[in-house]
Design a protein around this motif. Structure first.
Motif, PDB file in Angstrom:
ATOM      1  N   ASP A 112       0.936  -1.294   0.059  1.00 56.80           N
ATOM      2  CA  ASP A 112       0.005   0.206  -0.083  1.00 56.80           C
ATOM      3  C   ASP A 112       0.769   1.241  -0.061  1.00 56.80           C
ATOM      4  O   ASP A 112       2.125   1.291   0.074  1.00 56.80           O
ATOM      5  CB  ASP A 112      -0.847  -0.037   1.310  1.00 56.80           C
ATOM      6  N   ASP A 113       0.286   2.495  -0.383  1.00 58.56           N
ATOM      7  CA  ASP A 113       1.186   3.591  -0.253  1.00 58.56           C
ATOM      8  C   ASP A 113       1.345   4.248   0.941  1.00 58.56           C
ATOM      9  O   ASP A 113       1.849   5.280   0.953  1.00 58.56           O
ATOM     10  CB  ASP A 113       0.469   4.590  -1.397  1.00 58.56           C
ATOM     11  N   ASP A 114       0.709   3.968   2.157  1.00 57.86           N
ATOM     12  CA  ASP A 114       1.023   4.401   3.357  1.00 57.86           C
ATOM     13  C   ASP A 114       1.735   3.393   4.411  1.00 57.86           C
ATOM     14  O   ASP A 114       1.483   3.143   5.483  1.00 57.86           O
ATOM     15  CB  ASP A 114      -0.468   4.640   4.158  1.00 57.86           C
ATOM     16  N   ILE A 115       2.900   3.096   3.725  1.00 62.47           N
ATOM     17  CA  ILE A 115       3.912   2.068   4.366  1.00 62.47           C
ATOM     18  C   ILE A 115       5.242   2.598   4.364  1.00 62.47           C
ATOM     19  O   ILE A 115       5.683   3.564   3.404  1.00 62.47           O
ATOM     20  CB  ILE A 115       3.903   0.625   3.627  1.00 62.47           C
ATOM     21  N   ILE A 116       6.058   2.565   5.362  1.00 64.03           N
ATOM     22  CA  ILE A 116       7.390   2.938   5.434  1.00 64.03           C
ATOM     23  C   ILE A 116       8.127   1.647   5.746  1.00 64.03           C
ATOM     24  O   ILE A 116       7.807   0.904   6.735  1.00 64.03           O
ATOM     25  CB  ILE A 116       7.788   3.877   6.519  1.00 64.03           C
ATOM     26  N   VAL A 117       9.185   1.449   5.028  1.00 64.43           N
ATOM     27  CA  VAL A 117      10.163   0.217   5.113  1.00 64.43           C
ATOM     28  C   VAL A 117      11.173   0.750   6.120  1.00 64.43           C
ATOM     29  O   VAL A 117      11.538   1.457   5.948  1.00 64.43           O
ATOM     30  CB  VAL A 117      10.740  -0.328   3.639  1.00 64.43           C
ATOM     31  N   ARG A 118      11.241   0.015   7.194  1.00 66.24           N
ATOM     32  CA  ARG A 118      12.188   0.284   8.454  1.00 66.24           C
ATOM     33  C   ARG A 118      13.416  -0.476   8.210  1.00 66.24           C
ATOM     34  O   ARG A 118      14.435   0.129   8.860  1.00 66.24           O
ATOM     35  CB  ARG A 118      11.492   0.116   9.837  1.00 66.24           C
TER      36      ARG A 118
END
Length: 275
Positions: A112-118
């Motif tokens: 999805d476009d509301d994701i941050i890869v940490r």
């Protein structure tokens, strides 16, 4: 590493942030695919935005690529009629046409476009997919309310915001074809997510750290900024998206991603800048 996004022009900021987080935490080649379309009342994901994001990818590695795919014809041939007026835009449903696109590779990580890869996602991405249609993480809230009665597992309802897709198996079982057909005739609260969970029989459940939907944990690899429930000081829903940087700080009190978000704020105008 093959990454799949779907969306209209409103997804551009989110895809940029997710891409920045991927570039920070991934050393492998990145091949991004963005599905979009032309619909009345919406603006597609722009070629200008796609070109800018691709330029960032190639700054890191010239082998990185981005492919923007217009799915208008596919969508209009099989419109999910009963689910066109839900709280979700029709663009979220474009991933269900992935089996019809020959240019897509066999292994895809949908985000999805509301994701941050940490952290590095290589271990999740490279896992064995034998006899598996898709891999996902339990929906944080939906696991309590939605169950597939034909399975023995009580908790088996996946959140569809992070899905590792085995396209050959999906084509073999005709999963996406059956999901599209169901969405044409049955209205659902979480349209494609509910349909995927109902019809997928070869799915794996991954640890929560690969799609953290509630609050950042020490081992979080992927954080998903979904709408969630809060109980203090009173019961309410809470929605804060990564591109709303001020609220990420003031409401979530989250500064974990300040380097990524500060970079985003500096360059986001390039998504919309005139030639």
């Amino acid at each position: 590493m093959n990454i799949l996004f779907c969306g209209d022009s409103h997804a551009q900021d989110g895809v940029l942030i997710t891409t920045l987080s991927l570039l920070k935490n991934t050393s492998e080649e990145l091949h991004l695919y963005i599905l979009t379309m032309h619909l009345p009342g919406f603006k597609p994901f722009s070629k200008k935005a796609a070109n800018f994001i691709e330029s960032l990818l190639k700054q890191k590695n010239t082998a990185n690529t981005l492919t923007l795919i217009d799915c208008t014809n596919l969508f209009t041939k099989q419109v999910p009629l009963q689910n066109m007026k839900t709280r979700f835009t029709p663009y979220a449903m474009l991933r269900l046409f992935a089996d019809q696109l020959q240019q897509l590779p066999d292994r895809l990580l949908y985000l999805d476009d509301d994701i941050i890869v940490r952290k590095d996602i290589s271990q999740f991405y490279k896992q064995d997919l034998h006899n598996t249609e898709l891999v996902g993480v339990l929906d944080y809230w939906g696991r309590f309310f939605f169950h597939n009665l034909h399975t023995k597992k009580i908790f088996d309802y996946l959140n569809s915001g992070v899905l590792l897709l085995n396209m050959p198996e999906i084509k073999h079982t005709q999963l996406f074809s059956r999901v599209r057909a169901l969405m044409q005739v049955k209205k659902m609260f979480f349209p494609d997510q509910s349909a995927i969970n109902k019809l997928a029989t070869k799915k794996k459940i991954a640890p929560r750290k690969y799609n953290e939907q509630y609050r950042l944990q020490k081992n979080t690899v992927i954080q998903h900024f979904t709408t969630s429930f809060r109980f203090k000081p009173y019961f309410h829903t809470l929605t804060v998206k990564p591109w709303d940087v001020e609220r990420v700080h003031s409401v979530l009190h989250l500064h974990e991603y300040d380097d990524i978000l500060n970079e985003y704020l500096k360059i986001r105008h390039n998504l919309y800048q005139d030639n």
